[in-house]
Design a protein around this motif. Structure first.
Motif, mmCIF file in Angstrom:
data_model
loop_
_atom_site.group_PDB
_atom_site.id
_atom_site.type_symbol
_atom_site.label_atom_id
_atom_site.label_comp_id
_atom_site.label_asym_id
_atom_site.label_seq_id
_atom_site.Cartn_x
_atom_site.Cartn_y
_atom_site.Cartn_z
ATOM 1 N N SER A 33 0.857 -1.260 -0.030
ATOM 2 C CA SER A 33 0.077 -0.190 0.101
ATOM 3 C C SER A 33 1.022 1.380 0.047
ATOM 4 O O SER A 33 0.766 2.112 -0.607
ATOM 5 N N GLN A 34 1.744 1.179 0.913
ATOM 6 C CA GLN A 34 2.686 2.371 0.781
ATOM 7 C C GLN A 34 3.561 2.724 -0.671
ATOM 8 O O GLN A 34 3.697 3.864 -1.153
ATOM 9 N N ASN A 83 2.140 1.584 -3.367
ATOM 10 C CA ASN A 83 1.336 2.252 -4.333
ATOM 11 C C ASN A 83 0.977 3.815 -4.399
ATOM 12 O O ASN A 83 0.757 4.543 -5.070
ATOM 13 N N ASN A 84 0.846 4.202 -2.861
ATOM 14 C CA ASN A 84 0.972 5.620 -2.713
ATOM 15 C C ASN A 84 2.093 6.192 -3.304
ATOM 16 O O ASN A 84 1.856 7.618 -3.864
ATOM 17 N N ARG A 85 3.212 5.863 -3.116
ATOM 18 C CA ARG A 85 4.432 6.348 -3.724
ATOM 19 C C ARG A 85 4.618 6.487 -5.027
ATOM 20 O O ARG A 85 4.920 7.498 -5.810
ATOM 21 N N ILE A 131 1.527 6.826 -6.990
ATOM 22 C CA ILE A 131 0.794 8.074 -7.201
ATOM 23 C C ILE A 131 1.453 9.329 -7.242
ATOM 24 O O ILE A 131 1.225 10.219 -7.875
ATOM 25 N N THR A 132 2.299 9.437 -5.900
ATOM 26 C CA THR A 132 3.017 10.638 -5.691
ATOM 27 C C THR A 132 3.965 10.851 -6.949
ATOM 28 O O THR A 132 4.267 11.973 -7.123
#
Length: 376
Positions: free
Chosen positions: A331-332, A334-336, A338-339
Protein backbone atom coordinates in the motif's frame (compact mmCIF):
# COMPACT_ATOMS: atom_id res chain seq x y z
CA UNK A 1 0.37 -6.37 34.35
CA UNK A 2 3.92 -5.13 35.01
CA UNK A 3 5.41 -8.46 33.91
CA UNK A 4 3.33 -8.34 30.74
CA UNK A 5 4.55 -4.80 29.93
CA UNK A 6 8.17 -5.82 30.44
CA UNK A 7 7.61 -8.87 28.22
CA UNK A 8 6.15 -6.71 25.41
CA UNK A 9 9.08 -4.28 25.64
CA UNK A 10 11.54 -7.17 25.37
CA UNK A 11 9.63 -8.58 22.39
CA UNK A 12 9.72 -5.16 20.65
CA UNK A 13 13.46 -4.84 21.28
CA UNK A 14 14.07 -8.36 20.00
CA UNK A 15 11.98 -7.74 16.88
CA UNK A 16 13.69 -4.44 16.05
CA UNK A 17 17.11 -6.06 16.43
CA UNK A 18 16.39 -8.37 13.49
CA UNK A 19 15.84 -5.42 11.14
CA UNK A 20 18.01 -2.63 9.80
CA UNK A 21 16.72 0.70 8.50
CA UNK A 22 17.59 2.65 5.38
CA UNK A 23 16.63 6.24 4.55
CA UNK A 24 15.58 7.43 1.11
CA UNK A 25 15.75 11.08 0.09
CA UNK A 26 12.90 11.91 -2.24
CA UNK A 27 10.41 14.72 -2.96
CA UNK A 28 6.96 15.56 -1.68
CA UNK A 29 4.64 17.13 -4.30
CA UNK A 30 3.55 20.73 -3.95
CA UNK A 31 0.10 21.29 -2.48
CA UNK A 32 -1.05 23.13 -5.61
CA UNK A 33 -0.09 22.79 -9.25
CA UNK A 34 1.62 25.83 -10.74
CA UNK A 35 1.63 26.03 -14.57
CA UNK A 36 4.82 24.45 -15.93
CA UNK A 37 5.70 27.50 -18.01
CA UNK A 38 6.31 29.35 -14.73
CA UNK A 39 9.94 28.62 -13.92
CA UNK A 40 10.92 31.80 -12.05
CA UNK A 41 9.25 34.14 -9.58
CA UNK A 42 9.86 37.71 -8.45
CA UNK A 43 9.19 38.36 -4.75
CA UNK A 44 7.88 41.82 -3.91
CA UNK A 45 6.79 43.56 -0.72
CA UNK A 46 3.45 45.31 -1.16
CA UNK A 47 2.82 46.11 2.50
CA UNK A 48 3.53 49.85 2.36
CA UNK A 49 0.45 51.80 3.42
CA UNK A 50 -1.27 54.10 0.98
CA UNK A 51 -0.29 57.07 3.14
CA UNK A 52 2.63 57.25 5.52
CA UNK A 53 0.33 58.77 8.15
CA UNK A 54 -1.62 55.52 8.32
CA UNK A 55 1.52 53.72 9.45
CA UNK A 56 1.83 56.22 12.30
CA UNK A 57 -1.82 55.72 13.23
CA UNK A 58 -1.41 51.93 13.25
CA UNK A 59 1.64 52.25 15.49
CA UNK A 60 -0.36 54.30 18.00
CA UNK A 61 -3.32 51.88 17.93
CA UNK A 62 -1.36 48.62 18.18
CA UNK A 63 1.66 49.79 20.15
CA UNK A 64 4.03 48.81 17.35
CA UNK A 65 6.98 50.85 16.22
CA UNK A 66 6.53 52.55 12.86
CA UNK A 67 7.25 50.05 10.05
CA UNK A 68 8.26 47.46 12.67
CA UNK A 69 6.81 44.64 10.54
CA UNK A 70 9.27 45.36 7.73
CA UNK A 71 11.83 42.98 9.24
CA UNK A 72 9.12 40.34 9.43
CA UNK A 73 8.39 40.65 5.71
CA UNK A 74 12.08 40.26 4.92
CA UNK A 75 12.29 37.26 7.26
CA UNK A 76 9.47 35.56 5.38
CA UNK A 77 11.09 36.26 2.01
CA UNK A 78 14.45 34.96 3.26
CA UNK A 79 12.85 31.79 4.58
CA UNK A 80 10.91 31.31 1.34
CA UNK A 81 14.04 31.78 -0.77
CA UNK A 82 16.07 29.37 1.36
CA UNK A 83 13.35 26.73 1.20
CA UNK A 84 12.92 27.06 -2.56
CA UNK A 85 16.69 26.70 -3.08
CA UNK A 86 16.48 23.05 -2.02
CA UNK A 87 13.59 22.41 -4.43
CA UNK A 88 14.18 21.79 -8.15
CA UNK A 89 11.11 23.80 -9.13
CA UNK A 90 11.69 27.58 -9.19
CA UNK A 91 14.30 30.29 -9.47
CA UNK A 92 13.39 33.24 -7.23
CA UNK A 93 14.48 36.89 -7.28
CA UNK A 94 13.83 39.49 -4.58
CA UNK A 95 12.70 42.84 -5.95
CA UNK A 96 14.19 46.00 -4.49
CA UNK A 97 10.89 47.87 -4.85
CA UNK A 98 8.38 48.22 -2.01
CA UNK A 99 4.87 48.73 -3.35
CA UNK A 100 1.93 50.47 -1.74
CA UNK A 101 -1.33 48.65 -1.23
CA UNK A 102 -1.87 47.47 2.36
CA UNK A 103 -4.82 49.02 4.16
CA UNK A 104 -5.45 49.42 7.87
CA UNK A 105 -8.55 47.20 7.70
CA UNK A 106 -6.35 44.13 7.18
CA UNK A 107 -8.08 43.00 3.98
CA UNK A 108 -6.52 42.36 0.58
CA UNK A 109 -6.11 45.49 -1.55
CA UNK A 110 -7.23 45.46 -5.14
CA UNK A 111 -4.97 43.25 -7.31
CA UNK A 112 -1.96 44.90 -8.92
CA UNK A 113 -2.44 46.41 -12.35
CA UNK A 114 -1.19 43.94 -14.97
CA UNK A 115 1.02 46.59 -16.52
CA UNK A 116 2.84 46.85 -13.20
CA UNK A 117 3.13 43.06 -12.98
CA UNK A 118 4.54 42.99 -16.51
CA UNK A 119 7.06 45.73 -15.70
CA UNK A 120 8.40 43.92 -12.65
CA UNK A 121 8.59 40.48 -14.22
CA UNK A 122 10.30 41.92 -17.32
CA UNK A 123 12.76 43.86 -15.18
CA UNK A 124 13.76 40.75 -13.21
CA UNK A 125 13.30 38.34 -16.16
CA UNK A 126 10.78 36.11 -14.39
CA UNK A 127 7.48 34.44 -15.23
CA UNK A 128 5.41 35.28 -12.14
CA UNK A 129 5.15 37.74 -9.28
CA UNK A 130 4.61 36.76 -5.65
CA UNK A 131 3.54 39.67 -3.48
CA UNK A 132 3.08 39.92 0.28
CA UNK A 133 0.09 42.26 0.46
CA UNK A 134 -0.92 41.92 4.12
CA UNK A 135 1.43 41.72 7.07
CA UNK A 136 0.23 42.21 10.61
CA UNK A 137 1.82 41.04 13.86
CA UNK A 138 0.99 41.26 17.54
CA UNK A 139 2.83 40.31 20.72
CA UNK A 140 1.10 40.28 24.09
CA UNK A 141 3.09 39.90 27.32
CA UNK A 142 1.65 38.68 30.60
CA UNK A 143 3.50 37.96 33.83
CA UNK A 144 3.01 36.53 37.26
CA UNK A 145 4.53 34.48 40.03
CA UNK A 146 4.09 30.97 41.35
CA UNK A 147 5.47 28.60 43.93
CA UNK A 148 8.11 26.12 42.80
CA UNK A 149 10.64 23.78 44.36
CA UNK A 150 14.33 23.26 43.82
CA UNK A 151 17.01 20.95 45.19
CA UNK A 152 19.57 22.60 47.51
CA UNK A 153 22.13 21.45 50.07
CA UNK A 154 21.44 22.03 53.74
CA UNK A 155 24.02 22.86 56.40
CA UNK A 156 25.01 19.21 56.65
CA UNK A 157 25.55 18.90 52.90
CA UNK A 158 22.41 16.86 52.35
CA UNK A 159 20.22 17.51 49.32
CA UNK A 160 16.76 18.75 50.28
CA UNK A 161 13.76 20.23 48.46
CA UNK A 162 13.25 23.97 48.98
CA UNK A 163 10.18 25.98 48.07
CA UNK A 164 10.68 29.39 46.48
CA UNK A 165 8.76 32.05 44.56
CA UNK A 166 9.34 31.94 40.81
CA UNK A 167 8.50 34.89 38.54
CA UNK A 168 7.50 34.24 34.94
CA UNK A 169 6.80 36.23 31.80
CA UNK A 170 4.78 34.85 28.91
CA UNK A 171 4.69 36.25 25.39
CA UNK A 172 2.00 35.29 22.87
CA UNK A 173 2.91 36.19 19.30
CA UNK A 174 0.82 35.96 16.16
CA UNK A 175 1.23 36.99 12.56
CA UNK A 176 -1.25 37.36 9.73
CA UNK A 177 0.24 37.37 6.23
CA UNK A 178 -1.63 37.74 2.94
CA UNK A 179 0.03 36.44 -0.24
CA UNK A 180 -0.90 36.74 -3.93
CA UNK A 181 0.79 34.91 -6.80
CA UNK A 182 0.37 36.56 -10.22
CA UNK A 183 0.85 34.70 -13.51
CA UNK A 184 2.29 37.43 -15.75
CA UNK A 185 1.82 35.59 -19.05
CA UNK A 186 -1.78 34.44 -18.59
CA UNK A 187 -2.75 37.44 -16.45
CA UNK A 188 -4.38 35.40 -13.73
CA UNK A 189 -4.02 35.27 -9.95
CA UNK A 190 -2.90 31.69 -9.34
CA UNK A 191 -3.11 31.82 -5.57
CA UNK A 192 -4.45 34.19 -2.94
CA UNK A 193 -4.53 33.26 0.71
CA UNK A 194 -3.99 34.54 4.25
CA UNK A 195 -1.71 32.62 6.61
CA UNK A 196 -1.74 32.91 10.37
CA UNK A 197 0.92 31.63 12.74
CA UNK A 198 0.87 31.65 16.54
CA UNK A 199 3.33 30.70 19.24
CA UNK A 200 3.76 31.19 23.00
CA UNK A 201 7.12 31.84 24.65
CA UNK A 202 7.88 31.76 28.37
CA UNK A 203 10.80 32.76 30.57
CA UNK A 204 11.16 32.34 34.33
CA UNK A 205 13.59 33.66 36.94
CA UNK A 206 13.85 34.66 40.56
CA UNK A 207 12.75 38.21 39.73
CA UNK A 208 10.23 39.68 37.31
CA UNK A 209 12.83 41.98 35.77
CA UNK A 210 15.10 39.04 34.96
CA UNK A 211 12.20 37.00 33.55
CA UNK A 212 11.20 39.87 31.24
CA UNK A 213 14.82 40.31 30.14
CA UNK A 214 15.04 36.64 29.18
CA UNK A 215 11.77 36.63 27.23
CA UNK A 216 11.97 36.73 23.44
CA UNK A 217 11.48 40.23 21.99
CA UNK A 218 8.55 41.13 19.75
CA UNK A 219 10.82 41.60 16.74
CA UNK A 220 12.42 38.18 17.28
CA UNK A 221 9.01 36.57 17.69
CA UNK A 222 7.69 38.23 14.54
CA UNK A 223 10.68 37.04 12.52
CA UNK A 224 10.29 33.49 13.80
CA UNK A 225 6.58 33.36 12.91
CA UNK A 226 7.18 34.94 9.49
CA UNK A 227 9.88 32.37 8.74
CA UNK A 228 7.42 29.60 9.59
CA UNK A 229 4.93 31.01 7.09
CA UNK A 230 7.69 31.21 4.47
CA UNK A 231 8.49 27.52 4.93
CA UNK A 232 4.81 26.64 4.75
CA UNK A 233 4.28 28.60 1.54
CA UNK A 234 7.32 27.03 -0.12
CA UNK A 235 5.78 23.60 0.43
CA UNK A 236 2.51 24.82 -1.03
CA UNK A 237 3.92 25.87 -4.39
CA UNK A 238 7.00 23.64 -4.89
CA UNK A 239 7.98 19.98 -4.41
CA UNK A 240 10.16 19.78 -1.32
CA UNK A 241 12.75 17.21 -0.15
CA UNK A 242 11.57 14.63 2.37
CA UNK A 243 13.21 11.58 3.89
CA UNK A 244 11.38 8.29 4.20
CA UNK A 245 12.59 5.30 6.19
CA UNK A 246 12.34 1.61 5.33
CA UNK A 247 13.43 -1.45 7.33
CA UNK A 248 14.62 -4.79 5.96
CA UNK A 249 15.24 -8.13 7.64
CA UNK A 250 18.74 -9.23 8.68
CA UNK A 251 17.81 -12.42 10.59
CA UNK A 252 17.64 -15.35 11.06
CA UNK A 253 21.39 -15.54 10.47
CA UNK A 254 21.17 -19.29 10.12
CA UNK A 255 19.66 -18.60 6.72
CA UNK A 256 22.87 -17.79 4.86
CA UNK A 257 21.09 -16.20 1.90
CA UNK A 258 19.05 -13.83 4.05
CA UNK A 259 22.03 -12.77 6.17
CA UNK A 260 24.43 -12.43 3.22
CA UNK A 261 21.95 -10.29 1.30
CA UNK A 262 21.49 -8.12 4.38
CA UNK A 263 25.26 -7.60 4.59
CA UNK A 264 25.37 -6.62 0.92
CA UNK A 265 22.50 -4.18 1.45
CA UNK A 266 24.29 -2.65 4.44
CA UNK A 267 27.15 -1.60 2.14
CA UNK A 268 24.74 -0.35 -0.53
CA UNK A 269 25.17 -3.33 -2.89
CA UNK A 270 21.45 -3.59 -3.52
CA UNK A 271 21.60 -5.28 -6.94
CA UNK A 272 23.75 -8.06 -5.48
CA UNK A 273 21.53 -8.30 -2.39
CA UNK A 274 18.45 -8.80 -4.55
CA UNK A 275 20.13 -11.59 -6.51
CA UNK A 276 21.22 -13.26 -3.26
CA UNK A 277 17.69 -13.17 -1.82
CA UNK A 278 16.21 -14.47 -5.07
CA UNK A 279 18.68 -17.37 -5.01
CA UNK A 280 17.69 -18.00 -1.39
CA UNK A 281 14.02 -18.24 -2.33
CA UNK A 282 14.81 -21.08 -4.74
CA UNK A 283 16.65 -23.01 -2.02
CA UNK A 284 14.57 -22.24 1.06
CA UNK A 285 11.81 -24.47 2.45
CA UNK A 286 11.22 -22.13 5.39
CA UNK A 287 8.10 -20.09 4.61
CA UNK A 288 8.89 -17.42 7.22
CA UNK A 289 12.42 -16.84 5.95
CA UNK A 290 11.14 -16.85 2.35
CA UNK A 291 8.59 -14.18 3.21
CA UNK A 292 11.32 -12.05 4.72
CA UNK A 293 13.56 -12.43 1.67
CA UNK A 294 10.69 -11.53 -0.67
CA UNK A 295 9.97 -8.50 1.50
CA UNK A 296 13.64 -7.48 1.38
CA UNK A 297 13.62 -7.80 -2.41
CA UNK A 298 10.74 -5.32 -2.50
CA UNK A 299 12.76 -2.91 -0.34
CA UNK A 300 15.73 -3.33 -2.67
CA UNK A 301 13.73 -2.47 -5.76
CA UNK A 302 12.34 0.66 -4.09
CA UNK A 303 15.86 1.73 -3.20
CA UNK A 304 16.87 1.23 -6.83
CA UNK A 305 13.90 3.33 -7.97
CA UNK A 306 11.81 0.54 -9.55
CA UNK A 307 8.50 1.06 -7.77
CA UNK A 308 6.61 -1.32 -10.06
CA UNK A 309 8.81 -4.30 -9.06
CA UNK A 310 8.86 -3.12 -5.44
CA UNK A 311 5.04 -3.24 -5.41
CA UNK A 312 5.02 -6.65 -7.10
CA UNK A 313 7.43 -8.19 -4.59
CA UNK A 314 5.74 -6.61 -1.56
CA UNK A 315 2.50 -8.25 -2.68
CA UNK A 316 4.29 -11.54 -3.32
CA UNK A 317 5.79 -11.56 0.19
CA UNK A 318 2.29 -11.35 1.67
CA UNK A 319 0.29 -13.47 -0.80
CA UNK A 320 2.80 -16.28 -1.40
CA UNK A 321 4.55 -16.42 1.97
CA UNK A 322 2.25 -14.76 4.50
CA UNK A 323 4.64 -11.93 5.45
CA UNK A 324 2.20 -9.55 7.15
CA UNK A 325 4.37 -6.48 6.59
CA UNK A 326 4.10 -7.07 2.84
CA UNK A 327 0.46 -5.98 2.68
CA UNK A 328 0.96 -2.57 4.29
CA UNK A 329 4.21 -2.07 2.38
CA UNK A 330 2.46 -2.75 -0.93
CA UNK A 331 0.00 0.00 0.00
CA UNK A 332 2.88 2.38 0.79
CA UNK A 333 4.48 1.68 -2.58
CA UNK A 334 1.16 2.22 -4.35
CA UNK A 335 0.90 5.65 -2.69
CA UNK A 336 4.46 6.45 -3.76
CA UNK A 337 3.62 5.53 -7.35
CA UNK A 338 0.72 7.98 -7.29
CA UNK A 339 2.99 10.62 -5.75
CA UNK A 340 5.61 10.07 -8.46
CA UNK A 341 3.00 10.67 -11.16
CA UNK A 342 2.09 13.99 -9.54
CA UNK A 343 5.78 14.93 -9.26
CA UNK A 344 6.34 14.11 -12.93
CA UNK A 345 3.57 16.53 -13.85
CA UNK A 346 4.81 19.27 -11.51
CA UNK A 347 8.45 18.96 -12.64
CA UNK A 348 7.76 18.61 -16.34
CA UNK A 349 9.61 21.22 -18.36
CA UNK A 350 7.60 23.31 -20.82
CA UNK A 351 8.39 23.04 -24.49
CA UNK A 352 11.13 25.65 -25.12
CA UNK A 353 10.53 28.21 -27.85
CA UNK A 354 14.23 28.53 -28.50
CA UNK A 355 17.52 27.42 -26.98
CA UNK A 356 18.13 30.84 -25.48
CA UNK A 357 14.88 30.69 -23.54
CA UNK A 358 15.68 27.44 -21.77
CA UNK A 359 18.45 29.04 -19.67
CA UNK A 360 19.42 26.89 -16.70
CA UNK A 361 16.07 25.11 -16.46
CA UNK A 362 17.77 21.73 -16.78
CA UNK A 363 17.89 21.88 -12.99
CA UNK A 364 14.33 20.57 -12.98
CA UNK A 365 15.60 17.06 -13.59
CA UNK A 366 14.58 15.02 -10.56
CA UNK A 367 17.46 14.48 -8.14
CA UNK A 368 19.19 11.16 -7.76
CA UNK A 369 17.96 9.25 -4.73
CA UNK A 370 20.56 9.32 -1.99
CA UNK A 371 20.77 6.49 0.49
CA UNK A 372 21.82 6.86 4.10
CA UNK A 373 22.27 3.72 6.14
CA UNK A 374 21.67 3.50 9.84
CA UNK A 375 21.14 0.75 12.38
CA UNK A 376 17.98 0.62 14.46
Amino acid sequence: MRKYSIFMILVAIGFSSCMKSVSINTLRPADINIPNEIQSITLVDRTAYERDAIGVIEGIITGEGINEDQDGVMAMFSSLQNSLRVSPRFDVVLASEKLRGQNILGSFPDPLDWRQVDQLTRKYNTDALLAIEIFDSNFIITNGKRKNTRTVEDADGKKVEEEYTEFFAEGVGNTRIGVRLYDAKNRTVIDQDIYTQNKTWEASATSLKEALAQLVSKSQATKYLAQSVGNTYASKIAPMPVRISRSYYTKPKKNSYLSKGARQASVNQWESAIETWKAGLKKSSDTKASGRMAYNIAIGYEILGDLFLAHEWAGKSFVDYGEKKGRSYASQINNRMITEEILDEQLQLPEPKSQTETGNKDKLDKPTIKIKMKDN
